[in-house]
Scaffold this active site. Structure first.
Site: not given
Length: 259
Positions: A113, A152
């Site tokens: 992330y 992400d």
């Protein structure tokens, strides 16, 4: 050595796992339907002990941020990892639970992330420092065995990867600096699997703002990726985005690969 088999891998920024658990369908139902061999989560926003997941047949690997209700990653795998790494020696964000790297017999699976550069690029220096160290980290792992990394990455790489590139140029997630940094990651020996299989497909996004009915209008961004070491890119059998799955402002992305 056993013959290669096709693996189904899924990545999803859930933007708060406890919130997704309360929706219909809830996380466990969606998890069962997707039937992945490895399922990676970002932005779990959990501390240890706040949630118990019933996922029979899966090993659960968690990485929690020190700050409550922030960041966090997890990986659920049918196979037990040989080794787990949760920090990459990057002081700007190593306490934010941003990485779960799992070693399996044939490959490294790395869930990330990536830090957001924030409005006005307020965190761009830290973001670029993270990107540089993460790139080095993946290259170090790739010297051992092939790498699959997902998550992400908080950047739309090319204009085709977001609905409105013009007005967003220079904004967080579409700044020249972040795009160049992502290019450097690919140049270091990694393939963007979705774009490799769908080079000209526009309108394929994985994140939509909650504002202005963006998802309804498909005014989104592709910021969630599966990258693989160039040496195993030819083993990819499918790369998909799953916009029909709701519960978060992101949708899951999926990779099938023979390893």
């Amino acid at each position: 050595m056993p013959t290669a088999r096709e693996l189904r891998l899924v990545s999803w920024n859930v933007n708060g796992l406890r919130a997704v658990m309360k929706k219909d369908p809830g996380f466990e139902q969606i998890f069962g339907q997707l039937d992945a061999d490895v399922f990676a989560l970002q932005e779990t926003k959990l501390q240890e002990g706040q949630l118990e997941l019933d996922l029979p047949g899966y090993y659960q690997t968690w990485n929690y941020a020190e700050r409550k209700g922030y960041s966090g990653t997890a990986v659920f795998s049918r196979q037990e990892p040989l080794r787990v790494v949760r920090q990459i020696s990057c002081p700007v964000a190593d306490d934010e639970g941003r990485v779960c790297a799992l070693e399996f017999d044939r490959y490294w699976f790395v869930n990330v992330y990536t830090p957001n550069a924030k409005n006005g690029l307020a965190r761009i220096d830290e973001r670029l420092e993270w990107d540089a160290r993460y790139r080095e980290f993946l290259c170090e792992l790739a010297e051992q065995k092939p790498v699959v990394t997902c998550g992400d990455f908080n950047v739309a790489h090319e204009e085709i990867d977001l609905k409105n590139p013009g007005p967003n140029r220079g904004n967080a997630g579409f700044s020249d600096e972040e795009r160049a940094s992502f290019s450097a990651l690919l140049d270091a020996g990694f393939t963007d699997t979705f774009r490799a299989r769908h080079p000209d497909l526009a309108g394929a996004y994985s994140w939509w703002s909650y504002r202005f009915h963006a998802r309804e209008k498909n005014a989104g961004w592709r910021i969630d990726y599966f990258l693989v070491s160039d040496g195993i890119a030819d083993r990819v059998t499918g790369a998909s985005i799953l916009p029909e799955v709701f519960g978060s402002d992101h949708c899951p992305v999926e990779l099938t690969i023979e390893l």
